[in-house]
Structures are given as structure tokens and as C-alpha cells.
Enzyme design. Sequence first.
Site, PDB file in Angstrom:
ATOM      1  N   SER A 122      -4.303  -3.012   0.389  1.00  0.00           N
ATOM      2  CA  SER A 122      -5.639  -2.931  -0.073  1.00  0.00           C
ATOM      3  C   SER A 122      -5.467  -3.541  -1.511  1.00  0.00           C
ATOM      4  O   SER A 122      -6.365  -3.939  -2.185  1.00  0.00           O
ATOM      5  CB  SER A 122      -5.683  -1.443  -0.544  1.00  0.00           C
ATOM      6  OG  SER A 122      -4.933  -0.805  -0.914  1.00  0.00           O
ATOM      7  N   ASP A 418      -8.686   3.504  -9.698  1.00  0.00           N
ATOM      8  CA  ASP A 418      -8.591   4.765  -9.074  1.00  0.00           C
ATOM      9  C   ASP A 418      -6.985   5.281  -9.034  1.00  0.00           C
ATOM     10  O   ASP A 418      -6.544   5.109  -9.743  1.00  0.00           O
ATOM     11  CB  ASP A 418      -9.239   4.609  -7.517  1.00  0.00           C
ATOM     12  CG  ASP A 418      -8.458   3.574  -6.561  1.00  0.00           C
ATOM     13  OD1 ASP A 418      -7.343   3.250  -7.181  1.00  0.00           O
ATOM     14  OD2 ASP A 418      -8.785   3.097  -5.877  1.00  0.00           O
ATOM     15  N   HIS A 421      -4.992   2.164  -6.999  1.00  0.00           N
ATOM     16  CA  HIS A 421      -5.119   0.729  -7.493  1.00  0.00           C
ATOM     17  C   HIS A 421      -5.514   0.266  -8.895  1.00  0.00           C
ATOM     18  O   HIS A 421      -6.353   1.132  -9.810  1.00  0.00           O
ATOM     19  CB  HIS A 421      -6.347   0.077  -6.674  1.00  0.00           C
ATOM     20  CG  HIS A 421      -6.184   0.380  -5.145  1.00  0.00           C
ATOM     21  ND1 HIS A 421      -6.777   1.588  -4.482  1.00  0.00           N
ATOM     22  CD2 HIS A 421      -5.655  -0.235  -4.434  1.00  0.00           C
ATOM     23  CE1 HIS A 421      -6.607   1.552  -3.381  1.00  0.00           C
ATOM     24  NE2 HIS A 421      -5.776   0.350  -3.040  1.00  0.00           N
TER      25      HIS A 421
END
Length: 446
Positions: A122, A418, A421
Amino acid sequence: MNPGKLPYGGGRPPTSLLVSTIFFANTINFTDEVQRKRINEDHKLGLYIRGPAEDVGDNFIHFLSLYFGERQQFLSMELLSSCSSRIIVFFVAVFVILRITEARVRLPANETFPALIVFGDSIVDPGNNNDLKTLIKCNFLPYGRDFMGGYPTGRFCNGKIASDFIADELGIKELLPAYLGSDLQPSDLLTGVSFASGGCGFDPLTPKTTKLFKEYLGKVKGLVGEEQTNIILSKSLFLVIAGSDDIANTYFDVGIRRHQYDVPAYTDLMVSLASSFLEDLYGWGARRFAVAGAPPLGCLPSQRTLSVVKTKGCAENYNEAAKLYNSKLSSQFHSLDAKFPEAKFVYIDIYKPLLDLIQNPQKSGNSSEGYPEKLFPLSWFKVSDKGCCGTGKIEVAVLCNQLDPFTCEDASSYVFWDSYHPSERAYKVIIDEVIQKCVDQFFRSN
């Protein structure tokens, strides 16, 4: 227009942009002839912004650094009150044009990276998970709120991600698109795409999307033929950023592998799987590999929250596993270089840069390579132990959404967007620190 697709096709803009910039410089009007004389005499404005295209950017930055540095009082007290507002428009216009003109990474003569091809998790997923049946996606606000137009693209960030900044630094294109993106154009394939998918890793128990690469090869060959495809593959940068989900989720959080391996054995497995993956890419024609190690996983906000045992606020068992994996991975590259002399394998240390941001946010806020930070230094990072979204302690993917009333207003003051990340600004600072060192290793004499 497709986000990130420049009107002249991407890469470096035509020389006419620079010519028009220099022409525009000669149209500036100062309402006060005395002030114009002082500027020209003191800082030789015309000299600084004239010259070959490759020198214009540096000359302009040099001029502004001198001007704002040495004449700050004059600027605030006299220039703003005496000069036409056109000078402000000039600075903005020239800055934007110069910003997208040249790759900021220094490359040897006659060397280039025609494309950037990315695999990973991600951290470098620009939206490949958007249409997959998974909860690990983020094609909704507040993700992307600071992206161009405030549009959520599927990037796990408030704005751009690491692969975007790398593509930009290399002068390839401003944004690296998702291979599964709905707006992907055939021409995008030639300058690179990202196959990264949130949740991916090297472990067979961690989802992967590498099978899409074979499909990609067929499409590129259909566009430019096999010979040109081979050239693109051999010269392009293959970036791999994976392993975090293997350690944090597959091993620790979910715990599937903990019943089979201890940490040393599992990190051995990870390095073996990573090497096999790189060898597969080599077999398909790749020759330039940049592989990132794991970050300080125990200092991510989510792992701080979930961990029972902490040292200085971080889960040290996660960090120790990450450091052990990184050590083994970087050592493995010597063997790969010897086994494949036509290829180059470069290890990227992201552990230390991110840990520095987390531990010393007050002195890590400015990027030495980015033009915006050079001209108008940003304030320090203010928060490094939680993310901007929601409470910042556990929210990620679907838990980070518009219904949460606690999301911060200014993500640029946070190291993390978040709970897992980094923020756009943190990515920018880290990439600025590591990119030139990484590129230099590809052309270093053995």
C-alpha cells in the site's frame, strides 16, 4: 485531462516553455524605477535567469535564495509596497514551469530511466485495489483530499505517494498510474506503471499481483515491438517496496507464521522469497532493481496501539524483526550482483530516514532538494506518534473515512496520514533524502 498526464505527453516539456519564461521575465514592470535599478544592480536579475535551459532553474533558485535571504527586510517593507503585483505572478509562473522542466536527480551523460515500474504494498499502491473485492482500499475521502483537485485516487495518503515523487524526480512523469486504473492509457505503459497492491508481500500467504506483469509485457510488445520492449525493460528502474505486511500482519498481527517460524527463520524465508521474485523479474528482462527495506514498523501509530510491550513508545519486537530482515536483504544483494553481472541491485534504507522523522520531527521538516522548501521553508513536523486521520491511532483504509470528526485540518504537520501510512509531506522529505544516493549506485564503478 487525465490526472498527472501533461499536455505535451509527460517527461520534460518543450524548450519553448523556457523561452516563453525568459521572455516573460523581460516584461516585468516596476512602478518605481529606483527599485528596479536597485534589484538589477544588487542581484543582476537578468543575468540570473538567462542561460542554457539546463542552467535556468538553478540560476533562478540562486537568485531567489540570495534575494530573499539578503534582502528580506527590503522585500517586506519596500518591494511589496512599490512594485506591481506582476512581480508576484512572475515568480509563481516561472517557479511552476521550472519545477516541471528538469529531472532533479543527476544522471551520467547518455543515461536515463525511460520508465519506472513498481511492485509492492500500500505504500506505493496508486489505486490498484479500487475495484478488487477487499477492505484494503481507500478510493474515498478523506484519502486524496490534498491530491490534485482533492480527488481520492486509491492512494493510501492525503496526496502523492512515494512512487509519484520518484517518477517526478527522475523526470519520467509527475504521477505514476495504477496498472488496473480505469483511466490508464496505452501510452502510459511505455513510461511505467505501478502493480503495487495494498496488502501485498513476498510471503505466499500475502496476496500478490505479479501475474499482471506478463500481461503488461504483451501490451508493450504490441505497442513498440519486442526489440524496443527489451530496451525499455533493461533501462527502466524496477522499484520494489514490500515486506512490511509480511512482518507486521502475516507474522505478528494475524500470527499465522509465528506457529511455524521464529523471527530469524521467518526473515530468512522473506529474503529467499524476495530473491526469487527479483530473479523472476530478471528473467523477464529487468536489469535495474531498487528494493526498499522495511520501515520501523514498531513505531507506526497502529503498531504502537496494538502492541502490549513497548520501549520509548514503540513496539521493539516489530522493529527488531524489521532490522534483522533489512540486514539480511542488503547482504543478499552482493550475491545477486555476482550471480547476475548484467544487472544492478540497489538496497534502499527507509528505516533510518523515517525513524529520524518520528524521533526528531522538530528538525526534519525541511527538504534540502525540494524547490518549495528551498524558497519558502515549511514549519517543522509537529506530530509523529499518531496519524492525521481520525484519532490517528488505529484508523486506516475503511476506518479512515469522512464520518470521523477527529481528522486534523493540516496533514502537512503530521509525519503520518493515517495509522499506517506516511503523509504526502513525509514521503517528499524521505524521497529527497534517498533518491540521489540510490541512483548514484546504479552507475558506480564496481
